[in-house]
Scaffold this active site. Structure first.
Site, mmCIF file in Angstrom:
data_model
loop_
_atom_site.group_PDB
_atom_site.id
_atom_site.type_symbol
_atom_site.label_atom_id
_atom_site.label_comp_id
_atom_site.label_asym_id
_atom_site.label_seq_id
_atom_site.Cartn_x
_atom_site.Cartn_y
_atom_site.Cartn_z
ATOM 1 N N HIS A 1 7.456 60.734 -6.142
ATOM 2 C CA HIS A 1 8.569 61.100 -7.021
ATOM 3 C C HIS A 1 8.002 61.922 -8.166
ATOM 4 O O HIS A 1 6.855 61.771 -8.539
ATOM 5 C CB HIS A 1 9.264 59.845 -7.534
ATOM 6 C CG HIS A 1 9.989 59.089 -6.464
ATOM 7 N ND1 HIS A 1 11.342 58.891 -6.467
ATOM 8 C CD2 HIS A 1 9.534 58.509 -5.335
ATOM 9 C CE1 HIS A 1 11.702 58.211 -5.391
ATOM 10 N NE2 HIS A 1 10.620 57.955 -4.689
ATOM 11 N N HIS B 1 15.450 66.183 -6.957
ATOM 12 C CA HIS B 1 14.052 66.515 -7.268
ATOM 13 C C HIS B 1 13.919 68.037 -7.417
ATOM 14 O O HIS B 1 13.067 68.663 -6.803
ATOM 15 C CB HIS B 1 13.109 65.958 -6.199
ATOM 16 C CG HIS B 1 12.956 64.462 -6.264
ATOM 17 N ND1 HIS B 1 12.211 63.731 -5.380
ATOM 18 C CD2 HIS B 1 13.469 63.556 -7.139
ATOM 19 C CE1 HIS B 1 12.262 62.451 -5.703
ATOM 20 N NE2 HIS B 1 13.034 62.317 -6.761
HETATM 21 P P1 FDA Z 1 14.269 66.642 -18.272
HETATM 22 O O1 FDA Z 1 15.590 66.750 -17.643
HETATM 23 O O2 FDA Z 1 13.658 65.286 -18.353
HETATM 24 O O3 FDA Z 1 14.288 67.211 -19.742
HETATM 25 C C1 FDA Z 1 15.036 68.325 -20.154
HETATM 26 C C2 FDA Z 1 15.626 68.062 -21.532
HETATM 27 O O4 FDA Z 1 16.043 69.273 -22.109
HETATM 28 C C3 FDA Z 1 16.848 67.152 -21.508
HETATM 29 O O5 FDA Z 1 16.698 66.127 -22.452
HETATM 30 C C4 FDA Z 1 17.996 68.085 -21.858
HETATM 31 O O6 FDA Z 1 19.076 67.463 -22.523
HETATM 32 C C5 FDA Z 1 17.289 69.088 -22.742
HETATM 33 N N1 FDA Z 1 17.956 70.390 -22.822
HETATM 34 C C6 FDA Z 1 18.407 71.132 -21.801
HETATM 35 N N2 FDA Z 1 18.917 72.305 -22.232
HETATM 36 C C7 FDA Z 1 18.757 72.310 -23.570
HETATM 37 C C8 FDA Z 1 19.065 73.254 -24.577
HETATM 38 N N3 FDA Z 1 19.612 74.440 -24.291
HETATM 39 N N4 FDA Z 1 18.777 72.929 -25.868
HETATM 40 C C9 FDA Z 1 18.203 71.739 -26.173
HETATM 41 N N5 FDA Z 1 17.882 70.802 -25.234
HETATM 42 C C10 FDA Z 1 18.154 71.095 -23.943
HETATM 43 N N6 FDA Z 1 11.776 60.930 -10.528
HETATM 44 C C11 FDA Z 1 10.937 59.881 -10.387
HETATM 45 O O7 FDA Z 1 9.740 60.029 -10.613
HETATM 46 N N7 FDA Z 1 11.402 58.677 -9.954
HETATM 47 C C12 FDA Z 1 12.708 58.460 -9.667
HETATM 48 O O8 FDA Z 1 13.097 57.349 -9.289
HETATM 49 C C13 FDA Z 1 13.607 59.540 -9.836
HETATM 50 N N8 FDA Z 1 14.934 59.389 -9.574
HETATM 51 C C14 FDA Z 1 15.834 60.346 -9.993
HETATM 52 C C15 FDA Z 1 17.189 60.057 -9.991
HETATM 53 C C16 FDA Z 1 18.097 60.975 -10.525
HETATM 54 C C17 FDA Z 1 19.573 60.660 -10.528
HETATM 55 C C18 FDA Z 1 17.625 62.202 -11.060
HETATM 56 C C19 FDA Z 1 18.592 63.204 -11.644
HETATM 57 C C20 FDA Z 1 16.273 62.512 -11.028
HETATM 58 C C21 FDA Z 1 15.368 61.576 -10.512
HETATM 59 N N9 FDA Z 1 13.989 61.810 -10.539
HETATM 60 C C22 FDA Z 1 13.116 60.771 -10.300
HETATM 61 C C23 FDA Z 1 13.454 63.124 -10.959
HETATM 62 C C24 FDA Z 1 12.900 63.149 -12.384
HETATM 63 O O9 FDA Z 1 13.571 62.249 -13.216
HETATM 64 C C25 FDA Z 1 12.980 64.566 -12.965
HETATM 65 O O10 FDA Z 1 12.340 65.448 -12.073
HETATM 66 C C26 FDA Z 1 12.286 64.673 -14.338
HETATM 67 O O11 FDA Z 1 12.741 63.697 -15.218
HETATM 68 C C27 FDA Z 1 12.493 66.067 -14.917
HETATM 69 O O12 FDA Z 1 11.769 66.192 -16.114
HETATM 70 P P2 FDA Z 1 11.804 67.533 -16.970
HETATM 71 O O13 FDA Z 1 10.881 67.339 -18.113
HETATM 72 O O14 FDA Z 1 11.562 68.689 -16.071
HETATM 73 O O15 FDA Z 1 13.300 67.683 -17.481
#
Ligand code: FDA
Length: 570
Positions: A551, A508
């Protein structure tokens, strides 16, 4: 339109990025480009199968970032999962849909973010949701309850209970057990109060039995058809490009999958939605950050903004396991959840509780100074202490949940995971190169797990509380031998050694480009605009100023929806 010029460029087609893309392209008045490093995962069964949690870990769609060795946790390096795909981390996460505890969002305004309160965010929680109410039969079979008024019914994200949450007596056993240790049944964890025991919903398309990720919710149904929206997959953004002599972004430099470079122009804005571990890296690569860091890599300073990359927060996760006595099967879903408060972790021992909270309170000033000196006073010790005290009040005065415990079965074992919801430990993420491509490959990610020593104590109390549940009837009738940590772990020092040795990140991560006043180390204003720039925003987990219980995704969707609305009102 010129294929290399758009009104808005969104970097990252992830959880928040696709909300922004959908809403900004909706009216057709503005052209929008999404730059996404990953590809489409619509047909990837590790993504769409709601029972496949974990199958994508370590695959091509997992960035699998490495932390630096964790100084306060046995110098170990940890892997931070994050989705590299259209849909971002929502394509690999646990799908749990649980919102924040209401006073936590009110704290955002209290910290200086005018307009951010539980009641101002509430309509956006509902706007993003399409709740699939369970039938009466399902409610009896799955033991779920809900409150109709706490849900939205017309939004993009389908929320409900999956078909796997089938007939099982397990939630009944757990509910009776938690009542015996003082937690009441919570009818609906999404109304701003999560405390108690419940069965929470998932982001799942119940009818088709598939994961409801950001691409399925916000892209494929409508955005994909919008003429005003372009999506470049397998394309990496390297940095923001600037107009001559002004902090006005002119566009973004990208690398295509064949390695060639291009410059794409933004007429209105560049919006970074690359996630909490990457958006701050892109800011630094673009000349926005602490001069000490930028000078080290020879990057021209566009905005002196030392808060960039500071304040990184995560939670820590440990698990308990027991053999099963007799014959018992339950489904594999991890949605049976307990949310105790800090005082509930101490059961009836108010003396121990009082002495622990005063220990926390008196340890905060020294820790605030430690963080301030580590970050070169990007945030002053006094400002850090103010925000730590707000978090302390949330835990002690408002009694927000202090921990989450989830329960499930795996083969012939009972399993549970527990995590402290509001650790005080604060870390950072910074560049380690000015030129690496992808930029993500060159970051020093340091969550500083357990660097605030009482965070270890709380995680131990949560572990002991978790064990207490397994030792309380009727759950104790089912639980056989404790396999993890094992009956020989009894003293506080044994628990704390085990906790540090066996935890994993809870994924998170957030707050690395925080929405806070600039004078307090903030990076973005209450509309997501990066201080000192005319047209750059960050909209993703980086900007969330304080950790939320529940979450992250439900709150991130609501935050992105609200910022998209604010942009269109202006
Ligand atoms: P997110 O990661 O979704 O988006 C970023 C995007 O930018 C990605 O698609 C990436 O590829 C892209 N990117 C990065 N660098 C780039 C670049 N230089 N050029 C182009 N593209 C680029 N939350 C919840 O609510 N319930 C749950 O059950 C869970 N469980 C969970 C399990 C696991 C294993 C993880 C890792 C996380 C969770 N979470 C969760 C947390 C939640 O999923 C997470 O906080 C959000 O999806 C993050 O969303 P963002 O929009 O911040 O980034």
């Amino acid at each position: 339109v010129d294929a290399l010029t758009y009104d808005y460029i969104i970097v990252g087609g992830g959880t928040c990025g696709l909300v922004m893309a959908n809403r900004l392209s909706q009216s057709g008045a503005s052209s929008v480009l999404v730059i996404e490093a990953g590809s489409s995962v619509l047909n990837n069964s590790a993504v769409f199968d709601p029972t496949a949690y974990g199958a994508a870990f370590g695959s091509a769609i997992d960035w699998a970032f490495k932390t630096v060795p964790q100084a306060a946790a046995d110098q170990k390096t940890h892997t931070l999962r994050a989705g590299k795909a259209l849909g971002g981390t929502s394509t690999i996460n646990g799908m749990s849909y649980v919102r924040a505890q209401s006073p936590q969002i009110d704290a955002w305004q209290q910290a200086g973010n005018t307009g951010w309160t539980w009641s101002s965010l509430w309509p956006y929680y509902l706007k993003s949701e399409s709740f699939q109410a369970p039938s009466a039969v399902d409610m009896i079979q799955t033991h779920v309850t809900y409150s109709a008024a706490e849900h939205g019914y017309n939004g993009p994200v389908k929320v409900g209970w999956s078909v796997e949450q089938s007939n099982s007596t397990y939630p009944v056993i757990l509910n009776e057990t938690f009542q015996a240790v003082g937690l009441q049944w919570n009818t609906d964890t999404n109304g701003g109060d999560e405390r108690g025991f419940s069965v929470y919903p998932l982001m799942v398309d119940r009818e088709n039995n598939v994961r409801e990720d950001a691409a399925r919710a916000y892209y494929y149904p409508s955005a994909a058809k919008a003429k005003s929206l372009a999506v470049w997959l397998n394309t990496t953004a390297n940095k923001i490009l600037w107009k001559r002599g002004a902090p006005t972004a002119s566009g973004v430099q990208v690398t295509f999958s064949n390695g060639s470079l291009a410059e794409v122009r933004a007429k209105k804005e560049v919006i970074l939605s690359a996630g909490a571990l990457i958006s701050p890296i892109l800011l630094e690569r673009s000349g926005i950050g602490s001069p000490t860091i930028l000078n080290k890599y020879g990057i021209d300073i566009v905005v002196d903004l030392p808060g960039v990359g500071e304040g990184l927060q995560d939670q820590v996760n440990n698990g308990l396991g027991y053999t099963i006595e007799g014959n018992f099967t339950a489904n594999g879903s991890k949605t049976f959840v307990a949310y105790p408060t800090l005082s509930q972790l101490f059961s009836n021992d108010s003396e121990a509780y009082d002495s622990f909270i005063s220990k926390v309170k008196s340890s905060l000033p020294a820790y605030a100074s430690q963080v301030a000196s580590r970050n070169n006073n990007a945030t002053s010790a006094a400002d850090l202490l103010t925000s730590f005290n707000m978090q302390y009040d949330l835990l002690v005065k408002f009694q927000v949940p202090a921990a989450e415990l989830i329960f499930y079965t795996s083969g012939q074992t009972l399993q549970s995971q527990h995590w402290t919801l509001l650790p005080f430990s604060r870390g950072s993420v910074h560049i380690t190169s000015a030129t690496a491509s992808p930029p993500n490959a060159a970051a020093a990610i340091d969550p500083q797990y357990f660097s605030f020593a009482p965070d270890v104590d709380v995680q131990v109390f949560v572990g002991e509380f978790n064990r207490l549940a397994f030792h309380t009837q009727p759950l104790s009738d089912l639980a056989g031998t404790e396999q993890s940590p094992g009956a020989s772990t009894t003293s506080a020092s044994q628990w704390s050694r085990w906790t540090k040795k066996n935890f994993r990140p809870n994924y998170h991560v957030m707050s690395s480009a925080a929405m806070l006043p600039r004078s307090k180390g903030g990076v973005v204003d209450p509309t997501g605009k990066v201080y000192g720039t005319n047209n750059v925003r960050v909209v993703d987990a980086s900007i969330v100023p304080f950790q939320v219980c529940g979450h992250l995704t439900s709150t991130l969707y609501a935050v992105a929806e609200r910022i998209a609305d604010l942009m269109q009102q202006n």
